[in-house]
Design a protein around this motif. Structure first.
Motif, short mmCIF file in Angstrom:
data_model
loop_
_atom_site.label_atom_id
_atom_site.label_comp_id
_atom_site.label_asym_id
_atom_site.label_seq_id
_atom_site.Cartn_x
_atom_site.Cartn_y
_atom_site.Cartn_z
N SER B 213 -3.06 17.79 -20.22
CA SER B 213 -4.35 18.32 -20.63
C SER B 213 -5.18 17.37 -21.49
O SER B 213 -4.67 16.72 -22.41
N LYS B 215 -7.15 18.39 -23.49
CA LYS B 215 -7.27 19.11 -24.75
C LYS B 215 -6.52 18.36 -25.87
O LYS B 215 -6.87 18.49 -27.04
N SER B 216 -5.53 17.60 -25.49
CA SER B 216 -4.71 16.89 -26.48
C SER B 216 -5.18 15.46 -26.69
O SER B 216 -4.39 14.59 -27.05
N SER B 232 -0.74 13.47 -28.95
CA SER B 232 0.54 14.17 -28.80
C SER B 232 1.64 13.55 -29.65
O SER B 232 2.39 14.27 -30.33
N ARG B 273 -2.77 22.51 -35.70
CA ARG B 273 -2.93 22.27 -34.27
C ARG B 273 -4.20 21.48 -33.93
O ARG B 273 -4.30 20.90 -32.87
N SER B 274 -5.15 21.47 -34.84
CA SER B 274 -6.42 20.82 -34.53
C SER B 274 -6.27 19.31 -34.35
O SER B 274 -5.67 18.63 -35.19
#
Lengths: 84, 308
Positions: B213, B215-216, B232, B273-274
């Motif tokens: 993703s 997203k990461s 990651s 997590r951000s």
């Protein structure tokens, strides 16, 4: 607050899920792959949060598969390991 | 000129793939040449093969343009060809060296490790660490040289269908000395990585490739323009309480490589997590990579548009 509700709150707040309320998360719905669209780094954060909030360690992939099936599965996993 | 470069890269692949550029037949020929005449014959044949790819295979040649355009913004059309040739040649040297490492053994290669004591100190602490590498130099040489750590080494490695590049241990016909973690496995192998780090082992991974993703990923300035870099490794390091060792290899001579601990990055725990929380640490890695590329421009083997 039940354990399921607490887990849902943790997921929503700590994983920064926007536009999702606790009641939108079904107890038996898979946590990963569909629905909430959580990814592998969400899993890492969830491992951290479970340890931080409940003192329970998800040690490896085998335990992760078991615990991350659904909210109910995660609750069972935590309850089993917290039991005296 | 930049505009022309940009137009010529329009047909590029949208994402990185580990699919090989060459053919199985070509690889087998090189394998045979190395058996017959060692490195010298392999390198000699390489010049002609690279020339063929640069002059006659525009689709392959174009794959280098995104990187070269950023590294050499003022290059002329001719110098772009020359840069492409030099980049492909270095890539070929690395592939030949990798085969030699397996076929003829590591005694045919000279390694110099800068930062050996720092690595041994990390091992002595009893905590695992992440070795964050990049597609520079010969990362397989770097991994093969980690025996001195005397702890298990794991490698996050995707093997796409159609990838025919063989690893050095496959040439040698021996069992893989490192444990492979497949990013395509359950949850991208992240739980496996956490597990081995907590056991005090090493996890090697690439800091310049996006698996899964977007997203990461974070957009970080790299060679003058924002490029995508995954965070990651930094998230996993934070969760496991493990440091990140930025580790690069570079070819320094005909049969020699240097391996260098470029930086050790301590990522605090509880960063959440951000992705933005990890920006300062990802930026440190990107800065180290850029520093490397300034010194060894033809040893960064980037064949996709990371600035897209």
């Amino acid at each position: 607050m039940t354990l399921n509700e607490k887990l849902k709150t943790i997921i929503i707040e700590e994983l920064n899920l926007e536009d999702i309320r606790a009641e939108d998360i079904e107890d038996d719905a898979p946590l990963f792959g569909e629905g909430l669209e959580l990814d592998s780094l969400d899993a890492v954060e969830l491992v951290v949060q479970v340890q931080k909030n409940f003192g329970v360690e998800i040690k490896d992939m085998k335990e992760g598969r078991l615990a991350f099936q659904s909210i109910n599965a995660l609750r069972h996993f935590i309850e089993e390991r917290m039991a005296p | 000129m930049q505009q022309t470069d940009k137009q010529e890269t329009d047909n590029r692949q949208p994402r990185w793939s580990s699919r090989s550029l060459g053919t199985r037949f070509g690889h087998n020929i090189f394998h045979a040449l190395i058996h017959l005449g060692g490195r010298r014959l392999g390198y000699f044949a390489l010049h002609w093969v690279v020339l063929y790819y640069v002059l006659c295979r525009p689709s392959i040649r174009r794959r280098s343009y995104d990187y070269l355009r950023h590294r050499f913004p003022n290059q002329s059309r001719l110098s772009r060809y020359v840069n492409c040739y030099r980049m492909f040649l270095e890539m070929g040297h690395v592939l030949v060296d990798r085969a030699i490492l397996g076929i003829m053994g590591p005694e045919n290669m000279e390694f110099t490790i800068h930062g050996r004591q720092e690595l041994l100190d990390l091992v002595a602490n009893g905590r695992g660490f992440i070795m964050l590498m990049s597609h520079v130099g010969c990362w397989q040489v770097a991994v093969s040289a980690l025996n001195f750590l005397k702890i298990p080494v794991n490698l996050l490695l995707e093997q796409a269908e159609g990838n025919i590049d063989r690893h050095y241990f496959e040439y040698a016909g021996v069992t893989c000395p490192i444990r492979i973690i497949d990013p395509g496995s359950y949850l991208g192998g992240t739980l496996q990585m956490l597990d081995v780090l907590k056991k005090g082992e090493v996890v090697c991974m690439m800091g310049d490739r996006v698996f899964g993703s977007k997203k990461s990923c974070l957009q970080v300035d790299f060679l003058g323009e924002n490029a995508s870099f995954p965070y990651s490794a930094f998230k996993i390091a934070s969760a496991a309480g493990a440091p990140i060792v930025v580790f690069f290899s570079y070819k320094t001579g005909y049969d020699s490589y240097a391996l260098k601990v470029s930086k050790i990055i301590q990522v605090p725990e509880d960063l959440g997590r951000s992705g933005e929380s990890f920006r300062p640490y990802v930026t440190q890695f990107v800065n180290e990579l850029e520093l490397y590329i300034r010194g060894y421009p033809y040893q960064f083997f980037n064949f996709y548009n990371m600035w897209q």
